[in-house]
Enzyme design. Structure first.
Site, PDB file in Angstrom:
ATOM      1  N   LYS A 491      29.087  40.528  46.181  1.00  0.00           N
ATOM      2  CA  LYS A 491      30.434  41.091  46.080  1.00  0.00           C
ATOM      3  C   LYS A 491      30.735  41.479  44.643  1.00  0.00           C
ATOM      4  CE  LYS A 491      32.345  36.487  45.524  1.00  0.00           C
ATOM      5  NZ  LYS A 491      32.981  35.347  46.177  1.00  0.00           N
ATOM      6  N   ARG A 589      43.503  29.612  51.592  1.00  0.00           N
ATOM      7  CA  ARG A 589      43.469  31.021  51.201  1.00  0.00           C
ATOM      8  C   ARG A 589      43.354  31.819  52.488  1.00  0.00           C
ATOM      9  NH1 ARG A 589      38.822  32.877  46.978  1.00  0.00           N
ATOM     10  NH2 ARG A 589      37.509  32.321  48.741  1.00  0.00           N
ATOM     11  N   TYR A 718      44.550  48.649  14.431  1.00  0.00           N
ATOM     12  CA  TYR A 718      45.950  48.818  14.835  1.00  0.00           C
ATOM     13  C   TYR A 718      46.835  47.698  14.317  1.00  0.00           C
ATOM     14  CZ  TYR A 718      44.790  52.528  18.142  1.00  0.00           C
ATOM     15  OH  TYR A 718      44.376  53.701  18.699  1.00  0.00           O
ATOM     16  N   MET A 767      40.634  50.435  22.495  1.00  0.00           N
ATOM     17  CA  MET A 767      40.251  50.768  23.866  1.00  0.00           C
ATOM     18  C   MET A 767      38.737  50.960  24.007  1.00  0.00           C
ATOM     19  SD  MET A 767      41.492  53.923  26.256  1.00  0.00           S
ATOM     20  CE  MET A 767      43.222  53.558  26.156  1.00  0.00           C
TER      21      MET A 767
HETATM   22  C1  LIG Z   1      32.311  34.202  46.016  1.00  0.00           C
HETATM   23  C2  LIG Z   1      32.105  33.302  47.111  1.00  0.00           C
HETATM   24  C3  LIG Z   1      31.021  32.404  47.123  1.00  0.00           C
HETATM   25  C4  LIG Z   1      30.090  32.212  45.957  1.00  0.00           C
HETATM   26  O1  LIG Z   1      30.639  31.381  44.996  1.00  0.00           O
HETATM   27  P1  LIG Z   1      29.838  31.025  43.649  1.00  0.00           P
HETATM   28  O2  LIG Z   1      30.644  29.974  43.007  1.00  0.00           O
HETATM   29  O3  LIG Z   1      29.792  32.274  42.852  1.00  0.00           O
HETATM   30  O4  LIG Z   1      28.503  30.584  44.057  1.00  0.00           O
HETATM   31  C5  LIG Z   1      30.808  31.655  48.255  1.00  0.00           C
HETATM   32  N1  LIG Z   1      31.624  31.771  49.320  1.00  0.00           N
HETATM   33  C6  LIG Z   1      32.693  32.589  49.338  1.00  0.00           C
HETATM   34  C7  LIG Z   1      33.548  32.639  50.528  1.00  0.00           C
HETATM   35  C8  LIG Z   1      32.975  33.385  48.238  1.00  0.00           C
HETATM   36  O5  LIG Z   1      34.019  34.204  48.242  1.00  0.00           O
END
Ligand SMILES: *Cc1c(COP(=O)(O)O)cnc(C)c1O
Length: 823
Positions: A491, A589, A718, A767
């Site tokens: 992700k 969550r 700046y 930037m």
């Molecule tokens: C991102 C995520 C993980 C991985 O977590 P890490 O701490 O990066 O290993 C596992 N499960 C879910 C649901 C996540 O969103």
């Protein structure tokens, strides 16, 4: 690897193994131990080694590819399942590989140089090769094949047509060197140096040195720097020794080293046989200089003419043993490997090409292969087999030799007499939407082709080391109980590291699932040819159709999502569509709570076209020992909830709850699968303080645009927030908050590395740029600047601005080009 092949019967005899024959008259010319990396299926002998993963699991895959010869530990039901194969049964498969290599080695009586030491083994080996290539026909270890397995594979390439062997040996724990000595049986020994690397396996430096020196048992000649053996009390190996170093009373006494003003090289002066001699090398860093001196000593010890050595030294090539994957013009991907060319490095590069799925077409641009004394026709026949087995679609041959053997190659092909001719016609080749491997011998100067094909890179780059990522994956795999599956999290652009580039590698390494956050990330992977199952953690109702079209599997976290997705699947006339149920065990969550579970069960039984492939939850504090009780409760609740799900569904599914630190801290929470995220990218807070078993994957680098001398009291940037506290100079570098370098790093909070020196920022971060106080640092415009790597880590950066490594990694903006390395 071309030599008179061994029959499988003779190999059985050499190993005193039991042979079960399915195919008569089999001849072996190559070895393999990884079913994904086999060049020639017909004449390969597959060793089912048991390491992190048991090679016996891959027999079926290898058999289906056409492999017919296997060395295995036990008979099992193999002869029935694989009737055409030969099985050679031995008590220890690794030992068998070593014995066979050792027997093979003893057929040759030309000199063999063995190199070991803490650092510089590979470079020393490659440079000795460069320096001696015109004098000898050399067989050497490919890349840095120096392990218990790499050494026998290297030795197997020895052939009667060679006149010299150069092999490197590396060990990480006591007891390993004896085995390597047995295989290499060197006549000449070279010790590069002794450093702190790999100290953990050894009780003392003494023990480490004693173990390393075992490699040189019985050598005629031993070349070393006595400085490294000063603590060693045992006997120095070698009938004859040749010493080098800065001290008096060595054979080659180095007396000076002058870096030239432009810093392009340095002049090394020494005293040898009572006269002054010198060499020029095109390097200025201490490690390269030491390696060059070690090579110099070796050649002098071998009685090579000093003038001849000096000529070669001036032309030494800095070398990279790594493959680089870059974005090319016309939507091509370019793999650049133009450092050296021989059969084994060609096979390694072709494996990497084969891993790439982002384009359907794979093209190889290949120069003449230096023949090193082999019969050319045999050599090119081997090259043709390799290319065919590695599924190359198009061959572009460059050079007179390869052109001569054009007929040996199948498939689409074209040939050019030399590199300039190819360059002149490159436009007309219409290279487009393909992955192109550039593999050329040095003299063909393929870097000129690379320059034309590779897109211009913005000078701030994120370098991703794919070999390190692979090694981290293997580390976490080694922590898993047998049979536990693995989902890798890709992700957020693989935590900032890339998309298909990472996914290709993970698919090649056979992880079980990939997980992305949103549907678009999954679609991008499918379009790049990724076929692994992909979980989407945050499916959006607008994207359900697209997801179904691309066979992406949603995380279902409440009844609304369940119903909507169920309807969408019905519309597509699909059944038993794979979904993943998210359970809320305490994160609060997303997910079904224990109270909501009955509703889900009802829905699943009622006209559902969805099939629960897995159910999972997420730990809130797996890294935190103080919260272990909460984690225990989460695990217990997860067990309860999945049990009732399974009871009602009547079938079982994959259960998973652990993320990275869950894997490293909670072996009790592995269930059927784990979800590996940030650890894959080299970051695990468990290892933040101690020496980490993980390798650094990402290095962020930029460079200096301008250097300005400033006076004490002058202000920088700046709002004049930076004030020079002394006379000095600042460097403006090409990274700012739009690249992901947070504004909070300004005014000395952030640090970067300029030519090895850690320096602070000065003034506010802009930037696209920021300024560093480089007072006292030897630097010039254009020099590289490191923002983070293994020295300044993402942990350090996170600490500086009170955030977590996740945010540092995922903030690096898309305009920062990613460059991928594979060692
Ligand atoms: C991102 C995520 C993980 C991985 O977590 P890490 O701490 O990066 O290993 C596992 N499960 C879910 C649901 C996540 O969103």
């Amino acid at each position: 690897m071309i030599h008179i092949p061994y029959s499988i019967e003779s190999i059985a005899q050499l190993l005193s193994g039991r042979l079960i024959e399915g195919t008569k008259n089999a001849f072996i010319s190559t070895f393999a131990y990884d079913s994904r990396r086999i060049g020639d299926y017909k004449s390969v002998l597959f060793f089912a080694l048991s390491g992190r993963r048991d090679g016996h699991q891959f027999i079926e895959e290898a058999y289906n590819l056409g492999v017919r010869n296997f060395v295995v530990k036990n008979e099992s039901d193999y002869p029935d399942r694989f009737p055409e194969a030969n099985f050679l049964i031995v008590p220890d498969v690794k030992k068998a590989l070593q014995i066979l290599a050792s027997v093979h080695r003893q057929r040759f009586d030309y000199p063999v140089i063995a190199i070991t030491g803490s650092n510089g083994k590979t470079i020393t080996k490659e440079w000795l090769y460069q320096l001696l290539a015109t004098k000898e026909t050399i067989v050497r270890s490919p890349k840095s094949y120096n392990s218990q397995i790499g050494v026998p594979l290297s030795i197997w390439a020895m052939d009667e047509r060679h006149s010299l062997g150069i092999f490197e040996a590396g060990i990480s724990q006591p007891g390993e060197m004896k085995a390597l000595q047995d295989v290499i049986r060197p006549t000449i020994g070279v010790l590069t140096n002794i450093g702190a690397a790999h100290d953990d396996g050894f009780i003392s430096v003494q023990e480490k040195i004693a173990e390393k020196l075992l490699l040189f048992t019985g050598v005629e000649l031993f070349i070393y720097n006595p400085l490294y053996l000063k603590d060693f009390k045992g006997e120095i190996p070698g009938k004859r020794q040749f010493t080098w170093g800065a001290k008096m009373n060595v054979d080659l006494q180095v007396v000076g080293c002058d870096v030239d003003p432009a810093r392009t090289g340095c002049l090394i002066k020494a005293i040898y046989q009572d006269s002054s001699i010198q060499i020029k090398v095109p390097f200025t860093d201490a490690a390269s200089i030491e390696n060059a001196i070690c090579c110099w000593a070796t050649l002098l010890a071998l009685d090579i003419n000093p003038d001849f050595i000096a000529l070669g030294m001036a032309k030494l090539q800095a070398m990279s043993m790594r493959l680089e994957l870059k974005d090319g013009i016309n939507n091509c991907s370019i793999i650049d490997d133009s450092y050296s060319l021989d059969l084994s490095s060609l096979a390694i590069a072709l494996d990497f090409l084969k891993q790439q799925n982002q384009h359907q077409r794979k093209t190889l641009i290949l120069s003449d292969v230096p023949s090193s004394g082999f019969q050319d026709k045999v050599l090119y026949a081997q090259v043709a087999t390799l290319i065919k087995n590695k599924a190359v679609d198009k061959l572009i041959g460059v050079g007179a030799e390869i052109t001569k053997y054009a007929d040996l190659f199948e498939g689409e092909k074209m040939f050019f007499s030399d590199t300039p001719t190819l360059l002149a016609q490159l436009d007309s080749l219409n290279l487009e939407n393909e992955t192109i491997l550039l593999k050329g011998a040095r003299v063909f100067e393929f870097e000129k082709i690379s320059k034309v094909l590779v897109k211009k890179v913005h000078e701030t780059i994120l370098e991703i080391n794919l070999s390190a990522l692979e090694s981290n994956l293997n580390h976490y795999r080694s922590l898993l109980a047998p049979g536990v599956k693995i989902t890798t999290m890709v992700k957020a652009f693989s935590y900032g590291s890339g998309s298909y580039e990472i996914a290709n590698l993970l698919q090649f390494n056979k992880v079980d699932f990939l997980a992305v956050a949103i549907a678009d990330e999954g679609v991008a992977l499918r379009q790049a040819g990724i076929s692994l199952p992909i979980m989407v953690l945050n499916p959006d109702v607008d994207g359900y159709d697209t997801m179904i079209q691309h066979n992406l599997e949603p995380q279902i976290y409440n009844l609304r999502v369940f119903n909507d997705f169920n309807e969408a699947v019905k519309k597509h006339n699909k059944e038993a569509y794979s979904i993943h149920i998210k359970l809320d065990t305490g994160m609060h969550r997303l997910g079904f709570t224990e109270i909501e579970l009955p509703q889900l069960l009802q829905a699943l039984q009622k006209d559902s076209v969805l099939k629960v492939t897995s159910a999972f939850s997420h730990l809130t504090s797996s890294e935190d020992a103080a919260s272990d009780q909460y984690t225990d409760e989460q695990i217990a609740m997860f067990k309860r909830m999945t049990r009732s799900l399974e009871e009602v569904l009547g079938y079982s599914f994959i259960k998973h709850i652990s993320n990275t630190s869950g894997i490293s801290r909670r072996p009790d929470a592995q269930f059927d699968m784990v979800r590996l995220g940030i650890g894959l990218y080299g970051v695990d807070s468990i290892y933040a303080e101690s020496p980490s078993p993980l390798r650094t994957v990402a290095s962020l680098k930029t460079c200096i645009s301008q250097i300005k001398p400033l006076h004490m009291g002058d202000t920088v940037g700046y709002n004049r927030k930076g004030v020079m506290a002394h006379e000095g100079k600042v460097a403006t570098v090409k990274i700012g908050y739009a690249d992901g370098y947070n504004r909070r790093f300004g005014n000395g909070v952030g640090k970067m590395i300029v030519n090895g020196v850690v320096v602070p920022t000065i003034g506010n971060i802009c930037m696209d740029m920021c300024m560093l106080d480089i007072t006292g640092v030897d630097a010039k415009e254009g020099d590289e600047v490191v923002v983070f790597n293994e020295q300044i880590t993402v942990f350090d950066l996170a600490r500086q601005i009170q955030t977590i490594p996740y945010e540092i990694l995922t903030s690096i903006s898309q305009r920062v080009k990613r460059v991928y390395l594979y060692e």
